[in-house]
Design a protein around this motif. Structure first.
Motif, PDB file in Angstrom:
ATOM      1  N   GLY A   1      -2.891  36.840   3.933  1.00  0.00           N
ATOM      2  CA  GLY A   1      -2.837  38.057   3.268  1.00  0.00           C
ATOM      3  C   GLY A   1      -1.437  37.915   1.708  1.00  0.00           C
ATOM      4  O   GLY A   1      -0.631  38.710   1.683  1.00  0.00           O
ATOM      5  N   ILE A   2      -1.931  36.407   1.458  1.00  0.00           N
ATOM      6  CA  ILE A   2       0.027  36.553   0.214  1.00  0.00           C
ATOM      7  C   ILE A   2      -1.635  36.398  -0.463  1.00  0.00           C
ATOM      8  O   ILE A   2      -2.808  35.367  -0.643  1.00  0.00           O
ATOM      9  CB  ILE A   2       0.296  35.096   0.795  1.00  0.00           C
ATOM     10  CG1 ILE A   2      -0.893  34.056   1.230  1.00  0.00           C
ATOM     11  CG2 ILE A   2       1.536  34.859   1.563  1.00  0.00           C
ATOM     12  CD1 ILE A   2       0.433  32.990   1.302  1.00  0.00           C
ATOM     13  N   GLY A   3      -1.073  37.066  -1.770  1.00  0.00           N
ATOM     14  CA  GLY A   3      -1.425  36.665  -3.335  1.00  0.00           C
ATOM     15  C   GLY A   3      -0.782  35.919  -4.477  1.00  0.00           C
ATOM     16  O   GLY A   3       0.651  36.295  -3.755  1.00  0.00           O
ATOM     17  N   TRP A   4      -1.204  35.488  -5.483  1.00  0.00           N
ATOM     18  CA  TRP A   4      -0.868  35.454  -6.507  1.00  0.00           C
ATOM     19  C   TRP A   4      -1.000  35.613  -7.675  1.00  0.00           C
ATOM     20  O   TRP A   4      -2.508  35.815  -7.842  1.00  0.00           O
ATOM     21  CB  TRP A   4       0.447  33.986  -6.781  1.00  0.00           C
ATOM     22  CG  TRP A   4      -0.659  33.041  -6.297  1.00  0.00           C
ATOM     23  CD1 TRP A   4      -1.619  32.821  -6.848  1.00  0.00           C
ATOM     24  CD2 TRP A   4      -1.483  32.671  -4.566  1.00  0.00           C
ATOM     25  NE1 TRP A   4      -2.363  31.047  -6.339  1.00  0.00           N
ATOM     26  CE2 TRP A   4      -1.998  31.401  -5.165  1.00  0.00           C
ATOM     27  CE3 TRP A   4      -0.815  32.814  -3.231  1.00  0.00           C
ATOM     28  CZ2 TRP A   4      -2.597  30.718  -4.545  1.00  0.00           C
ATOM     29  CZ3 TRP A   4      -0.692  32.334  -2.527  1.00  0.00           C
ATOM     30  CH2 TRP A   4      -1.596  30.844  -3.185  1.00  0.00           C
ATOM     31  N   PRO A   5      -0.323  35.553  -8.838  1.00  0.00           N
ATOM     32  CA  PRO A   5      -1.040  35.770 -10.854  1.00  0.00           C
ATOM     33  C   PRO A   5      -2.508  34.638 -10.492  1.00  0.00           C
ATOM     34  O   PRO A   5      -1.761  33.542 -10.044  1.00  0.00           O
ATOM     35  CB  PRO A   5      -0.088  35.820 -11.458  1.00  0.00           C
ATOM     36  CG  PRO A   5       0.578  36.421 -10.626  1.00  0.00           C
ATOM     37  CD  PRO A   5       0.539  35.575  -9.304  1.00  0.00           C
ATOM     38  N   ALA A   6      -3.534  35.019 -11.427  1.00  0.00           N
ATOM     39  CA  ALA A   6      -4.396  33.865 -11.452  1.00  0.00           C
ATOM     40  C   ALA A   6      -4.077  33.903 -12.662  1.00  0.00           C
ATOM     41  O   ALA A   6      -2.967  33.796 -14.103  1.00  0.00           O
ATOM     42  CB  ALA A   6      -5.799  34.363 -11.942  1.00  0.00           C
ATOM     43  N   LEU A   7      -4.857  32.625 -13.227  1.00  0.00           N
ATOM     44  CA  LEU A   7      -4.789  31.858 -14.510  1.00  0.00           C
ATOM     45  C   LEU A   7      -5.767  32.031 -15.282  1.00  0.00           C
ATOM     46  O   LEU A   7      -6.569  32.549 -14.604  1.00  0.00           O
ATOM     47  CB  LEU A   7      -4.820  30.135 -14.314  1.00  0.00           C
ATOM     48  CG  LEU A   7      -3.304  29.280 -13.943  1.00  0.00           C
ATOM     49  CD1 LEU A   7      -3.584  28.445 -14.271  1.00  0.00           C
ATOM     50  CD2 LEU A   7      -2.517  29.975 -15.779  1.00  0.00           C
ATOM     51  N   PRO A   8      -6.028  33.291 -16.852  1.00  0.00           N
ATOM     52  CA  PRO A   8      -6.823  32.883 -17.288  1.00  0.00           C
ATOM     53  C   PRO A   8      -8.095  32.370 -17.131  1.00  0.00           C
ATOM     54  O   PRO A   8      -7.991  31.008 -16.573  1.00  0.00           O
ATOM     55  CB  PRO A   8      -6.339  32.821 -18.915  1.00  0.00           C
ATOM     56  CG  PRO A   8      -4.957  32.734 -18.811  1.00  0.00           C
ATOM     57  CD  PRO A   8      -4.131  32.361 -17.249  1.00  0.00           C
ATOM     58  N   THR A   9      -9.411  33.210 -16.509  1.00  0.00           N
ATOM     59  CA  THR A   9     -10.439  31.896 -16.420  1.00  0.00           C
ATOM     60  C   THR A   9     -11.295  30.668 -17.503  1.00  0.00           C
ATOM     61  O   THR A   9     -11.004  29.945 -17.221  1.00  0.00           O
ATOM     62  CB  THR A   9     -11.718  32.369 -16.292  1.00  0.00           C
ATOM     63  OG1 THR A   9     -11.928  33.774 -17.114  1.00  0.00           O
ATOM     64  CG2 THR A   9     -11.189  33.906 -14.830  1.00  0.00           C
ATOM     65  N   PRO A  10     -10.337  30.857 -19.060  1.00  0.00           N
ATOM     66  CA  PRO A  10     -10.846  29.951 -19.550  1.00  0.00           C
ATOM     67  C   PRO A  10      -9.921  28.597 -19.772  1.00  0.00           C
ATOM     68  O   PRO A  10     -10.713  27.447 -19.537  1.00  0.00           O
ATOM     69  CB  PRO A  10     -10.850  30.819 -21.050  1.00  0.00           C
ATOM     70  CG  PRO A  10     -10.984  31.134 -20.885  1.00  0.00           C
ATOM     71  CD  PRO A  10     -10.154  32.135 -19.670  1.00  0.00           C
ATOM     72  N   VAL A  11      -8.859  29.198 -19.128  1.00  0.00           N
ATOM     73  CA  VAL A  11      -8.098  27.721 -18.255  1.00  0.00           C
ATOM     74  C   VAL A  11      -9.200  27.111 -17.412  1.00  0.00           C
ATOM     75  O   VAL A  11      -8.794  25.512 -16.704  1.00  0.00           O
ATOM     76  CB  VAL A  11      -6.538  27.802 -18.476  1.00  0.00           C
ATOM     77  CG1 VAL A  11      -5.658  27.291 -17.814  1.00  0.00           C
ATOM     78  CG2 VAL A  11      -6.311  28.769 -19.661  1.00  0.00           C
ATOM     79  N   VAL A  12      -8.808  27.372 -16.554  1.00  0.00           N
ATOM     80  CA  VAL A  12      -9.518  27.574 -14.683  1.00  0.00           C
ATOM     81  C   VAL A  12     -10.910  26.662 -15.260  1.00  0.00           C
ATOM     82  O   VAL A  12     -11.118  25.929 -14.780  1.00  0.00           O
ATOM     83  CB  VAL A  12      -9.851  27.937 -14.282  1.00  0.00           C
ATOM     84  CG1 VAL A  12     -10.074  27.825 -12.909  1.00  0.00           C
ATOM     85  CG2 VAL A  12      -8.033  29.249 -13.550  1.00  0.00           C
ATOM     86  N   ASP A  13     -11.461  26.964 -16.166  1.00  0.00           N
ATOM     87  CA  ASP A  13     -13.287  26.269 -16.976  1.00  0.00           C
ATOM     88  C   ASP A  13     -12.757  25.612 -17.234  1.00  0.00           C
ATOM     89  O   ASP A  13     -13.307  24.758 -16.874  1.00  0.00           O
ATOM     90  CB  ASP A  13     -13.636  27.569 -17.414  1.00  0.00           C
ATOM     91  CG  ASP A  13     -15.072  27.635 -17.794  1.00  0.00           C
ATOM     92  OD1 ASP A  13     -15.831  26.387 -16.820  1.00  0.00           O
ATOM     93  OD2 ASP A  13     -15.868  27.464 -18.810  1.00  0.00           O
ATOM     94  N   ALA A  14     -12.610  24.994 -18.061  1.00  0.00           N
ATOM     95  CA  ALA A  14     -10.995  23.718 -18.865  1.00  0.00           C
ATOM     96  C   ALA A  14     -11.066  22.923 -17.817  1.00  0.00           C
ATOM     97  O   ALA A  14     -11.170  21.800 -17.625  1.00  0.00           O
ATOM     98  CB  ALA A  14     -10.923  23.870 -19.959  1.00  0.00           C
TER      99      ALA A  14
END
Lengths: 219, 362
Positions: A104-117
């Motif tokens: 039940g807790i969430g936070w903003p995500a990083l852009p997917t290309p950053v996570v991909d790299a």
């Protein structure tokens, strides 16, 4: 079993089993350590055990220069893959969605290309760490089956996740199912292998710091 | 219209200009991802193509697929291509019924044995032959009979391709897809609930010009099902930036951000919706603000809920965590107590060794 049935089994019963084993296992391991306790120190205290404990929890996060000179490679590679795992696991939108659903807790995500790299860098760092372990005679001598096994369990979700994200080779639902299954294997093994250090490292740091603090020594 | 006329002759009779015809060929070439050099080949092949006899069998279906194909509003060349195939049997569209209709099917099959295209929409029940019959003939029996003389089979819609909604759990009729029953004929699956009209036109055009199109592992034409919705989605940049609509009426939804968190199945769905779109290229579900349901994928009905993202668990994990934690605490306390007892026992049993003991021993 069709690809959808496989995915549903992995997201349903398998995930429940893995979660149950993970939660029960981790709590049992931590309670065992805490209940066992330590021998009472009968000497007169020369400093605060509590302050020493907390200080060491923080100071051990950064290596001293001596350690860095001796094993700089291990430190850098270790930091890279641990940071990489942190980013890929906790800052990727679909993963945050799972955490949000469960806790039940969430936070903003990083852009997917950053996570991909980051995933690619993590995989490279993990491979480098393994090569180092095999090449270094001392590390190789100290390594047991479990060390290689947990390495495999750690890199597997990163690789399957990368493959699932880029949808390489198999139908996408199957790829996602394989990825989730690899995470479930990791969750099941977590409490009973060296992977448990993710939870126990602060306890051991605390004990080291508290012992030194009680004696009035900086650690 | 006679069956021996070529498509070119028929189109000219209907007042289609050469220019209009070539425009259609260019559009088809680009749809099928063929190089521009192939346009004359398409035109030449279509010109010479004989009207293929098409037998259309409707089984456990909702007629949505037929609606989709026949309701493309403006009179387009696709329509004319449809008009110029010899649709010899389609029990929803034809006026005849009962014995008359079945006679038409049988005579069309006999005349074009080995050459006709069999189009199937709807799944086939295998539980009990009585679940779905046409003129007293069970669906399985009719399919097997018609498939025996077909040059190729086109399974239109998700029901015929993968079993679709009738196949959804608990599948009371034992519904199966065409590929579940037939393996000795070329089968092209055109899934979707319903499939895009221009896709079926494209598949038929390909069949008329170059034969069976290149297919993926689910028998879907790669030209239309080769890319995922996600890869072709105009909202993809928002996914990559991590900008998501959290509900259907929040700020993100109004700004047109990614619908992944609302359950969009775009990343695992292969179809042409994001490129060809619907209603003469007007829009498609994601553009109108609704997540993709994944209707062109097998078992989309049972994939864990339309409004749940594919990654999230399907069961109540919070409860498992809670119960797990309670069990863990109980087990940890019990084991911790046992360990302490063992430790105390070991301490009691411990015998101190003195210097005298060592000297005695030595």
């Amino acid at each position: 079993m069709t690809e959808t049935e496989f995915l549903l089994w992995v997201r349903g019963p398998a995930f429940q089993i893995a979660t149950a084993i993970f939660v029960v296992g981790i709590i049992v391991r931590i309670l065992e350590i805490l209940i066992l306790g330590r021998k009472p120190n009968l000497a007169e205290a020369r400093g605060s055990a509590v302050a020493g404990g907390f200080r060491t929890i923080i100071t051990r996060t950064w290596p001293d220069s001596g350690t860095f000179k001796r094993s700089g490679f291990t430190l850098i590679a270790g930091y890279v893959f641990h940071t990489g795992l942190f980013v890929t696991i906790l800052l990727f939108a679909p993963h945050i969605l799972v955490i949000d659903e469960v806790l039940g807790i969430g936070w903003p995500a990083l852009p997917t290309p950053v996570v991909d790299a980051t995933a690619v860098i993590t995989i490279i760092a993990l491979v480098v760490v393994l090569l180092h372990r095999i090449k270094d005679p001392v590390l190789r001598f100290l390594s047991r089956f479990q060390d290689y096994f947990v390495w495999f369990l750690t890199i597997l979700p990163v690789i399957t996740g990368y493959v699932a994200f880029h949808r390489i080779g198999l139908p996408p639902p199957t790829l996602i199912a394989i990825h989730i299954l690899s995470v479930e294997l990791l969750m099941i093994a977590f409490p009973f292998t060296k992977l448990a250090h993710a939870f126990t490292l602060f306890i051991s740091r605390w004990y080291n710091g508290a012992i030194a603090g009680y004696r009035g020594v900086n650690s | 219209m006679k069956n021996d006329q070529t498509l070119g002759e028929i189109l000219r009779q209907q007042g289609i200009s050469r220019r209009g015809f070539l425009k259609f060929c260019v559009a088809t070439a680009s749809l099928l991802a063929l190089p521009p050099g192939m346009v004359p080949a398409i035109a030449a092949a279509l010109e010479k193509a004989r009207r293929p006899s098409v037998i259309w069998l409707s089984f456990q279906e909702c007629t949505g697929c037929t609606e989709s194909l026949t309701r493309s509003d403006a009179a387009s060349i696709e329509d004319l291509i449809f008009n110029t195939i010899s649709l010899d049997y389609h029990h929803t569209l034809q006026a005849a019924s009962g014995t008359g209709a079945e006679d038409a099917r049988e005579s069309a099959m006999k005349e074009n044995w080995g050459k006709y295209v069999l189009v199937v929409d709807g799944s086939i029940p295998t539980g009990n032959p009585g679940y779905s019959t046409i003129a007293g003939i069970s669906n399985v029996e009719m399919l097997m009979e018609a498939a025996a003389g077909a040059a190729a089979i086109v399974a239109v819609g998700s029901c015929a391709s993968f079993g679709g909604i009738p196949h959804a759990s608990p599948n009371p009729t034992g519904a199966v897809s065409v590929t579940d029953l037939i393996s000795d004929k070329p089968i092209v699956n055109v899934p979707g609930c319903p499939p895009i009209p221009v896709v079926i036109a494209g598949v038929l055009t390909h069949f008329l010009t170059f034969g069976i199109p290149e297919l993926d592992e689910l028998h879907r034409p790669l030209a239309f099902y080769g890319k995922s919705i996600h890869d072709r989605c105009y909202r993809r940049p928002f996914y990559d930036k991590g900008l998501f609509a959290e509900s259907f009426d929040d700020e993100g939804a109004k700004k047109g951000w990614c619908l992944y968190k609302l359950g969009c199945k775009g990343p695992t769905t292969y179809n042409a919706c994001a490129t060809t779109k619907w209603n003469q290229g007007t829009s498609f579900p994601i553009q109108s603000g609704h997540p993709c349901l994944g209707c062109s994928q097998p078992d989309f009905w049972d994939a864990g809920g339309f409004y749940h993202a594919l990654s999230i668990p399907t069961e109540d994990t919070a409860r498992t965590v809670l119960y797990g934690a309670a069990t863990g605490v109980a087990a940890g306390l019990a084991l911790g107590g046992l360990n302490r007892a063992r430790k105390a026992h070991a301490a009691r049993k411990h015998e101190k060794v003195t210097i005298n003991d060592l000297e005695k021993g030595g």
